[in-house]
Design a protein around this motif. Sequence first.
Motif, mmCIF file in Angstrom:
data_model
loop_
_atom_site.group_PDB
_atom_site.id
_atom_site.type_symbol
_atom_site.label_atom_id
_atom_site.label_comp_id
_atom_site.label_asym_id
_atom_site.label_seq_id
_atom_site.Cartn_x
_atom_site.Cartn_y
_atom_site.Cartn_z
ATOM 1 N N ALA A 62 24.239 -26.998 42.093
ATOM 2 C CA ALA A 62 25.134 -27.288 43.230
ATOM 3 C C ALA A 62 26.363 -28.000 42.700
ATOM 4 O O ALA A 62 26.247 -29.041 42.063
ATOM 5 N N SER B 112 39.642 -30.119 41.988
ATOM 6 C CA SER B 112 38.534 -30.054 41.032
ATOM 7 C C SER B 112 37.718 -31.349 41.059
ATOM 8 O O SER B 112 38.282 -32.443 41.134
ATOM 9 N N VAL C 16 25.594 -34.498 49.396
ATOM 10 C CA VAL C 16 25.326 -33.383 48.479
ATOM 11 C C VAL C 16 23.826 -33.110 48.438
ATOM 12 O O VAL C 16 23.378 -31.961 48.548
ATOM 13 N N ASN D 285 23.941 -32.821 40.689
ATOM 14 C CA ASN D 285 24.480 -33.764 39.694
ATOM 15 C C ASN D 285 24.469 -35.196 40.232
ATOM 16 O O ASN D 285 24.809 -35.428 41.395
ATOM 17 N N ASP E 147 22.444 -33.487 31.319
ATOM 18 C CA ASP E 147 23.657 -32.679 31.427
ATOM 19 C C ASP E 147 24.583 -32.953 30.246
ATOM 20 O O ASP E 147 24.532 -34.039 29.649
ATOM 21 N N ASP E 148 25.420 -31.983 29.930
ATOM 22 C CA ASP E 148 26.452 -32.138 28.893
ATOM 23 C C ASP E 148 25.877 -32.680 27.590
ATOM 24 O O ASP E 148 26.486 -33.534 26.939
ATOM 25 N N GLN F 141 29.118 -27.212 26.994
ATOM 26 C CA GLN F 141 29.885 -25.992 26.712
ATOM 27 C C GLN F 141 30.753 -26.093 25.472
ATOM 28 O O GLN F 141 31.110 -25.072 24.884
ATOM 29 N N GLY G 43 28.439 -23.015 30.107
ATOM 30 C CA GLY G 43 29.753 -22.426 29.798
ATOM 31 C C GLY G 43 29.680 -21.143 28.987
ATOM 32 O O GLY G 43 30.542 -20.914 28.120
ATOM 33 N N TYR H 256 30.480 -18.310 33.242
ATOM 34 C CA TYR H 256 31.273 -17.282 33.904
ATOM 35 C C TYR H 256 30.832 -15.870 33.507
ATOM 36 O O TYR H 256 31.090 -14.912 34.219
HETATM 37 P P1 C2E Z 1 28.778 -30.086 35.129
HETATM 38 O O1 C2E Z 1 27.620 -30.670 35.849
HETATM 39 O O2 C2E Z 1 28.674 -29.945 33.674
HETATM 40 O O3 C2E Z 1 29.078 -28.719 35.817
HETATM 41 C C1 C2E Z 1 29.431 -27.627 35.144
HETATM 42 C C2 C2E Z 1 30.893 -27.462 35.136
HETATM 43 O O4 C2E Z 1 31.230 -26.441 34.258
HETATM 44 C C3 C2E Z 1 31.385 -26.996 36.511
HETATM 45 O O5 C2E Z 1 32.690 -27.484 36.698
HETATM 46 C C4 C2E Z 1 31.449 -25.515 36.333
HETATM 47 O O6 C2E Z 1 32.334 -24.873 37.227
HETATM 48 C C5 C2E Z 1 31.931 -25.431 34.930
HETATM 49 N N1 C2E Z 1 31.548 -24.143 34.324
HETATM 50 C C6 C2E Z 1 30.460 -23.392 34.526
HETATM 51 N N2 C2E Z 1 30.475 -22.289 33.792
HETATM 52 C C7 C2E Z 1 31.577 -22.313 33.051
HETATM 53 C C8 C2E Z 1 32.151 -21.444 32.074
HETATM 54 O O7 C2E Z 1 31.635 -20.393 31.713
HETATM 55 N N3 C2E Z 1 33.315 -21.823 31.505
HETATM 56 C C9 C2E Z 1 33.934 -22.994 31.878
HETATM 57 N N4 C2E Z 1 35.091 -23.267 31.300
HETATM 58 N N5 C2E Z 1 33.448 -23.815 32.809
HETATM 59 C C10 C2E Z 1 32.275 -23.501 33.392
HETATM 60 P P2 C2E Z 1 33.112 -28.159 37.987
HETATM 61 O O8 C2E Z 1 32.588 -27.499 39.195
HETATM 62 O O9 C2E Z 1 34.588 -28.324 37.873
HETATM 63 O O10 C2E Z 1 32.385 -29.536 37.889
HETATM 64 C C11 C2E Z 1 32.743 -30.433 36.935
HETATM 65 C C12 C2E Z 1 31.857 -31.586 36.884
HETATM 66 O O11 C2E Z 1 31.896 -32.342 38.072
HETATM 67 C C13 C2E Z 1 30.383 -31.212 36.741
HETATM 68 O O12 C2E Z 1 30.086 -30.918 35.436
HETATM 69 C C14 C2E Z 1 29.722 -32.446 37.209
HETATM 70 O O13 C2E Z 1 29.645 -33.371 36.173
HETATM 71 C C15 C2E Z 1 30.666 -32.949 38.250
HETATM 72 N N6 C2E Z 1 30.140 -32.612 39.577
HETATM 73 C C16 C2E Z 1 30.215 -31.462 40.261
HETATM 74 N N7 C2E Z 1 29.600 -31.562 41.444
HETATM 75 C C17 C2E Z 1 29.098 -32.807 41.513
HETATM 76 C C18 C2E Z 1 28.322 -33.524 42.497
HETATM 77 O O14 C2E Z 1 27.920 -32.977 43.555
HETATM 78 N N8 C2E Z 1 28.002 -34.802 42.227
HETATM 79 C C19 C2E Z 1 28.377 -35.377 41.063
HETATM 80 N N9 C2E Z 1 28.047 -36.607 40.865
HETATM 81 N N10 C2E Z 1 29.090 -34.753 40.103
HETATM 82 C C20 C2E Z 1 29.425 -33.446 40.336
#
Ligand code: C2E
Length: 714
Positions: free
Chosen positions: A500, A513, A534, A557, A619-620, A643, A677, A698
């Motif tokens: 999610a 973002s 969430v 997350n 994560d990460d 990633q 990623g 992706y």
């Molecule tokens: P994350 O948990 O590591 O989420 C994965 C991020 O990598 C997501 O970015 C996703 O869109 C992106 N991603 C997935 N596949 C690929 C790919 O093939 N290539 C690339 N370049 N990127 C990819 P997003 O949605 O921008 O989220 C970024 C971060 O924001 C997340 O990293 C997470 O740490 C945080 N986040 C997102 N939603 C929530 C939430 O509901 N609560 C909290 N606390 N943090 C969140």
Amino acid sequence: MTFSILGFMLVLTVIIVTAALSAMRRESRRARELALLLKEQNELLQLLTDGVKNTAVFLLDSDGRTANWNPGAQRLFGFAQDEITRRSVNCLFPQDDATAGRIESALRTSAADGRHEMNVWMLRKDGSSFHAHMAVVARRSPDRGLAGFAVVVRDMTEMKQAEELLKKLSLSVEQSADIVLITDRDGTVEYVNKAVEDVTGYTRDEVIARGLDLLRSEHGDPKLLGEMWNTVLSGFSFQAEVTIRKKNGEQTVLDEVVTPITDARGNVTHALVTASDVTPLKTMREKLTFLTSYDDLTGLPNRSVFVERLNRDRTRASKGTGTMAILTIDIDRFKYINEIYGLDAGNKMLKQVAESLSVSVSKDDTVARLGSDEFGIILHDIQKPSDVILFVKMIMKNVPQIIMSGGEEISVTLACGISLYPDDGKDANTLMKNADTALGKAKALGRNNYQFYTSDMNVGVTELVFMERRLVDALRNKEYTLTYQPYCYLSSGRIAGTEALLKWKNDEFGLVSPVKFIPMLEETGMIIDVGKWVLQTACAQIKAWDNGKMQLPVSVNLSFSQFRHEFLAETVESVIKEYAIDPRRLTLEVTESTFVKDQESAITILKRLKSIGVSISIDDFGTGYSSLSYLKRFPVDYVKIDQSFVKDVAADPDATSLVSAIINMAHSLSLRTIAEGVETEDQWKILRLLKCDMAQGYYFSRAVTAQEVERLMD
Ligand code: C2E
Ligand code: MG
Ligand code: MG
């Protein structure tokens, strides 16, 4: 013959008569002269007795009745001669027995001894009394019998008042907290008051008759003392701060005024030294200056001193060639550290950061505490921006990475904004404002960042400020949505679950973002409420899919402050109950850095979450601590390989072996791996070869709506 005898007789008679006559004339002349002399002396006596101020002279007969009354007596008592004559002397005294007895005994003593003196209260005609000195002298008749008394009365009122005043004065000089000391013109001490003993520790006897040198400190300025003495001897006062040496050897500073004392002819005979011990005052003033200029906790100068120094250094720098750098530094997530670990931990962190910054600068530079967790540094003689970068990197490295508090480890990272003088501002305010703007930008970029000020920055930062304001209403305005990014088994390509991912859509800013707004939610504490939303939305989705016979796990997350929040487990538990879902369908994703710093408490939290039945994902993975050894201590289920490693996994052998090592290690600990990623087929293939369990990226799907996930499942 007869004739001649007769003639002779006649001549003789004439001679005798003439002689007798001339003797008589001489006699009468002498008598006249004597009378004149007597009169003159009487007048002189009268003049003397009448003219002496406040003095009465009168005669009493042997019974003590008034016989004679001079004008002085009339002036003093108010009685005219005829009013008082033959009245008893008692009428001049208050009507009390004791006094009456004393007067009689005074007359008796005087009659016996010739004279008697006493101090006594006397009465005027109008009934008012005054203090008097009375001398009674017995008058003898030629046969030595008592003829009466001569009484001289002196009004002592003025003298008494003067005496009282003198007493008061000497008491106040004596009791004054200030030093009072009198010397002769050679500097030999003649008088000291009590304060001299108190301040110097010497007794009076040790100082009196000694020279002032006794008190002079070797730290004193002999030239100043010479000048002081010369001034005083020329008849002028002199004031100076003088260091003296006490008896116990300690030094103290006196604020001294030396005033000449002159005789009637204007010659300086003595010097009056008045002084106060200003050391306590100075200490207090210094303390006050410290309190108003320095921060209590860290001992660093405060903002006002920083501004002052910046203005001072600016003037200096504008004369030289060097550039000056102004750094504002902020501790990342300080608010949360305070909230989660308590004030003591926060204070400890501030102190250690302050200490580490202080030792990193040179003597000419300034480190100050500008606000709660904001520090300021002025760096001099900057030749090029890279000098500042080197410095910033050095302080970021030198600052303690971890601070222990109550057995817990708290990570410390800094954000730093930099402005340069004169390029980014000519005055302290602008320079600080611009460094602050750069700091805001650095913070927005994530932890451990620094930024130089650039003129277009203001726009970006203002945008952030506006964004933060709009974020406050985002939840109420239903501006958040959850998107779901599937992850698949590498072996079969089947969807294993979804993550999610939160999105914020705002009229003004469009789709924002989470990288941008999640730190803001964290910073403002809003993440707790948004995080709960969430969790609820994800659980509602799990339930909806479950109802539709789609048993798809969802990962949610958790950010640092959510993970450390004291009601996290309760919230998770109650939401699971609320939506009546199987807890095994829910996975919580926590970044590696959240774990590493405070391992013991992290393990406790994780165990508690696991007891609810949910799964845990790291994560990460690889971006933080990059050590696998600690992994076995944590009750986790999945490792998500960051990633940044996946990106190069197909092209860079180092990345391949690193990813391979992570996978093997995770497997040896019975953890499943998810590569994040994944964008290309090559990456997909190699990850499958490396026996990675799942992939997200992706290449397979972006984050999509729940309906789209359903379509992907078909
Ligand atoms: P994350 O948990 O590591 O989420 C994965 C991020 O990598 C997501 O970015 C996703 O869109 C992106 N991603 C997935 N596949 C690929 C790919 O093939 N290539 C690339 N370049 N990127 C990819 P997003 O949605 O921008 O989220 C970024 C971060 O924001 C997340 O990293 C997470 O740490 C945080 N986040 C997102 N939603 C929530 C939430 O509901 N609560 C909290 N606390 N943090 C969140
Ligand atoms: Mg994630
Ligand atoms: Mg991730």
